[in-house]
Write an enzyme that holds these catalytic residues in place. Structure first.
Site, short mmCIF file in Angstrom:
data_model
loop_
_atom_site.label_atom_id
_atom_site.label_comp_id
_atom_site.label_asym_id
_atom_site.label_seq_id
_atom_site.Cartn_x
_atom_site.Cartn_y
_atom_site.Cartn_z
N ASP A 113 132.54 -33.25 157.09
CA ASP A 113 132.19 -31.83 157.16
C ASP A 113 132.04 -31.48 158.64
O ASP A 113 131.20 -32.07 159.33
CB ASP A 113 130.86 -31.64 156.42
CG ASP A 113 130.57 -30.20 156.07
OD1 ASP A 113 129.88 -29.96 155.06
OD2 ASP A 113 131.06 -29.31 156.80
N ASP A 214 133.69 -25.96 158.00
CA ASP A 214 132.56 -25.08 157.74
C ASP A 214 132.81 -23.68 158.29
O ASP A 214 133.27 -23.53 159.43
CB ASP A 214 131.33 -25.68 158.44
CG ASP A 214 130.09 -24.87 158.22
OD1 ASP A 214 129.58 -24.91 157.09
OD2 ASP A 214 129.65 -24.19 159.16
N GLU A 265 136.05 -23.70 154.17
CA GLU A 265 135.01 -22.91 153.51
C GLU A 265 135.25 -21.47 153.95
O GLU A 265 134.97 -21.10 155.09
CB GLU A 265 133.61 -23.35 153.93
CG GLU A 265 132.55 -22.58 153.16
CD GLU A 265 131.21 -22.51 153.84
OE1 GLU A 265 131.16 -22.44 155.08
OE2 GLU A 265 130.19 -22.54 153.13
N HIS A 329 125.79 -27.80 148.21
CA HIS A 329 124.49 -27.88 148.89
C HIS A 329 123.94 -26.51 149.27
O HIS A 329 122.80 -26.40 149.73
CB HIS A 329 124.65 -28.75 150.15
CG HIS A 329 125.53 -28.12 151.17
ND1 HIS A 329 126.90 -27.93 150.97
CD2 HIS A 329 125.26 -27.56 152.37
CE1 HIS A 329 127.40 -27.30 152.01
NE2 HIS A 329 126.43 -27.07 152.88
N ASP A 330 124.77 -25.48 149.09
CA ASP A 330 124.31 -24.11 149.40
C ASP A 330 124.02 -23.31 148.15
O ASP A 330 123.46 -22.20 148.25
CB ASP A 330 125.42 -23.33 150.16
CG ASP A 330 125.64 -23.82 151.57
OD1 ASP A 330 126.77 -23.69 152.06
OD2 ASP A 330 124.68 -24.36 152.17
O1 ISL Z 1 124.71 -20.16 151.50
C1 ISL Z 1 125.48 -19.25 151.46
C2 ISL Z 1 125.08 -17.93 150.89
O2 ISL Z 1 123.78 -17.99 150.42
C3 ISL Z 1 126.86 -19.45 151.92
O3 ISL Z 1 127.50 -18.21 151.99
C4 ISL Z 1 126.82 -20.11 153.29
O4 ISL Z 1 125.73 -19.74 154.06
C5 ISL Z 1 128.01 -19.72 154.11
O5 ISL Z 1 129.12 -19.75 153.27
C6 ISL Z 1 128.25 -20.72 155.24
O6 ISL Z 1 127.81 -21.99 154.83
C7 ISL Z 1 128.08 -23.06 155.74
O7 ISL Z 1 127.65 -22.73 157.07
C8 ISL Z 1 126.25 -22.59 157.30
C9 ISL Z 1 125.41 -23.72 156.69
O8 ISL Z 1 124.04 -23.34 156.70
C10 ISL Z 1 125.85 -24.00 155.26
O9 ISL Z 1 125.11 -25.10 154.72
C11 ISL Z 1 127.33 -24.30 155.26
O10 ISL Z 1 127.80 -24.66 153.96
C12 ISL Z 1 126.08 -22.56 158.80
O11 ISL Z 1 126.77 -23.67 159.35
#
Ligand code: ISL
Length: 562
Positions: A113, A214, A265, A329-330
């Site tokens: 990641d 990411d 993502e 995880h989100d």
């Molecule tokens: O968690 C979300 C909405 O509640 C997602 O939209 C997420 O925040 C967004 O897609 C980006 O997520 C990624 O980048 C973030 C990190 O906090 C997340 O864990 C990761 O999956 C910042 O790097």
């Protein structure tokens, strides 16, 4: 090389090109919550190595490892301060090398990641950039004058009311799409881009099998940061002009030189936008995560889910590749958010898995869903770790809102729902760690854990094993055309569709409801020979010619004319 920007819709009747990553099932390891080998309360890579046989036992092909790079860990590793070293919490570079070797020794692949939209503010690049306006790395980040000490525009970030933070040293604002501690990199700077590409090659040359990229749709920023009509609709952070130029350059400079898989993502993308990322003619990414469900469908809505599936199948099929997931995880655990985590938890966990593994695209299994782990409700904000939730809680309470009301509003979608420790057995802390875990376990670990699931005749883990084994045995599950059966297109509970490849036709029947259902197959289907390949009730099939009598949350996979 001209940048290709035109895109067409997909081709629903095409047979996709073959690729190993299209045939794969991915298992996401949020390592800090997976298994703690040294009792410090954090999961770690040594612990993951100890559990690789558990993952391989499912039939998993690819492991997606959440970020392990050096980081102050304010956003659980998504705030990187050194791209070429490992966070001590996770282990050492030597242990990482051992992990990669152990994953490969089991015939699995490892994707890392990687966060290249932003770094931690503790990254040496940012420390240099903020040290003076004429520092050579000033332009590696995004700095702007305000307007009389006001931010350059009214944008809000994912985690804060403004995307701008004032820096007293150099008297300018810097831009951050997430937390204040996560300044965005300036992808307009060619020197920065080349340094990122060199770092990517550093990891690929170590033998990893790809990247989960990411927030990759955020790399490009608009020329002028105009005010947004509605600052709450943060889609303006994504898909800005120039994004695909960067991704095509990244593909040329890095990915095209290796046999690897890349998954982006990509929040806030439609199928039309999505095809630009994964169109196999364009040379950008291999597949993507869209969020038309997890970011935009708060609770289960079958008709909306069906519509999203149609849009993305018609939008990508035959030209690009997608993914299937309902948690990570989100996003809170799927059996709680989109299924039934009460009376029908086991059946519902299996139905959701059957759906995700028989719909088009590569399925992603998030650690714990294979035993039906559920979301959680902690009693106070102090029990929560997630920076996104804590920032939002503070923001709302500072407006004078009732703290308990704000807490209850944020709990269902808190990212911590899916970050509680993996539940291995019913011993203290769920067998995750011998010490107090970094985050409270879900109290239901005594009833829901790997050991107890394994001892059950209705094991969810064993159901996943059988589901994943089918994918290896039948190509139709990967490359088969998708089509819904007309009578149930608008049914709010029954999802009935086929996958067809050559002479092979599968019929998938799902009753996403707490009540039983009787399903009268159309004449043309009713009398066909069929083999019940998988059923989450493990019961006998119904008589051919008669109706299908489905229990609550029953899922069936039929091989027709089998
Ligand atoms: O968690 C979300 C909405 O509640 C997602 O939209 C997420 O925040 C967004 O897609 C980006 O997520 C990624 O980048 C973030 C990190 O906090 C997340 O864990 C990761 O999956 C910042 O790097």
């Amino acid at each position: 090389m001209t940048i290709k920007h035109e895109t067409q819709q997909g081709n629903p009747s095409a047979t996709p090109t073959k690729a190993w990553w299209k045939e794969a099932v991915v298992y996401q390891v949020y390592w800090r919550s997976f298994y703690d080998s040294d009792g410090d309360g954090f999961g770690d890579m040594e612990g993951l190595i100890e559990k690789l046989d558990y993952i391989q036992g499912l039939g998993i092909d690819i492991i997606w490892l959440n970020p392990v790079f050096e980081s102050p860990d304010l956003d659980n590793g998504y705030d990187i301060s050194d791209y070429e070293s490992v966070m001590p919490k996770a282990g050492t570079m030597e242990i990482w090398e051992k992990l990669l070797a152990e994953v490969h020794a089991r015939g699995m692949k490892l994707i890392m990641d990687l966060v290249v939209n932003h770094t931690s503010m503790a990254h040496p690049w940012f420390l240099e950039s903020r040290s003076s306006r004429d520092n050579p790395k000033r332009d590696w980040y995004i700095w702007r004058d305000g307007q009389d000490l006001h931010p350059p525009n009214n944008w809000r970030s994912y985690f804060t009311p403004s995307t701008w933070e004032w820096d007293v040293e150099t008297e300018q604002f810097y831009f951050h799409s997430f937390a204040t501690e996560q300044p965005d990199l300036n992808w307009e700077n060619p020197e920065l881009r080349q340094e990122i590409y060199r770092m990517m090659r550093f990891w690929l040359d170590k033998g990893i099998d790809g990247f989960r990229l990411d927030a990759i749709a955020l790399l490009a920023k608009p020329e002028s940061f105009e005010d947004a009509q509605n600052p709450e609709d943060i889609a303006y952070l994504t898909n800005n002009p120039g994004l695909h130029d960067y991704l095509q350059e990244m593909h040329r400079e890095v990915f095209s030189r290796y046999d690897v898989v890349t998954v982006g993502e990509t929040a806030f993308v439609s199928p039309e936008d999505g095809l630009k990322f994964v169109d196999e003619e364009r040379g950008e990414l291999n597949m993507l995560f869209h969020f038309e469900v997890c970011d935009e469908m708060p609770t289960w809505d079958m008709l909306r889910f069906k519509q999203v599936q149609r849009r993305w199948y018609d939008g990508l099929w035959g030209r690009g590749w997608g993914s299937q997931f309902l948690n990570n995880h989100d996003h809170t655990r799927q059996v709680t958010r989109y299924g039934n985590d009460g009376a029908f938890r086991v059946q519902s966990a299996k139905l959701l898995a059957t759906m995700l593994h028989t719909l088009p695209g590569t399925p992603y299994v998030y650690q714990g869903e294979e035993i039906g782990m559920t979301g959680v409700r902690f009693p106070s904000i102090n029990h929560y770790n997630d920076i996104a939730m804590r920032n939002r809680y503070e923001e709302e309470v500072s407006k004078g809102r009732d703290p308990q009301e704000v807490l209850e509003e944020l709990q269902p979608l808190s990212r911590d729902n899916s970050r509680t420790p993996m539940q291995w057995n019913d011993s203290e802390h769920g067998g995750f760690s011998s010490g107090p875990p970094w985050i409270y376990p879900n109290p239901n670990y005594k009833d829901i854990n790997v050991e107890k699931d394994g001892a059950s005749p209705d094991s969810v883990y064993r159901y996943y094993q059988r589901l994943i084994a089918l994918r290896k045995q039948y190509e139709v599950m990967v490359y088969g055309n998708f089509e819904e059966l007309e009578p149930w297109r608008e049914d709010e509970h029954l999802y009935v569709y086929t996958r067809t490849l050559g002479e092979e036709t599968w019929l998938i029947v799902l009753n996403h409801a707490d009540q039983p259902a009787i399903l009268e197959l159309p004449e043309s289907w009713r009398n066909q020979e069929r083999v019940l390949l998988l059923d989450n009730y493990a019961g006998a099939d119904d008589e051919i010619g008669g109706p299908l009598q489905l229990g609550p949350h029953e899922a069936r996979i039929y091989r027709m004319n089998g």
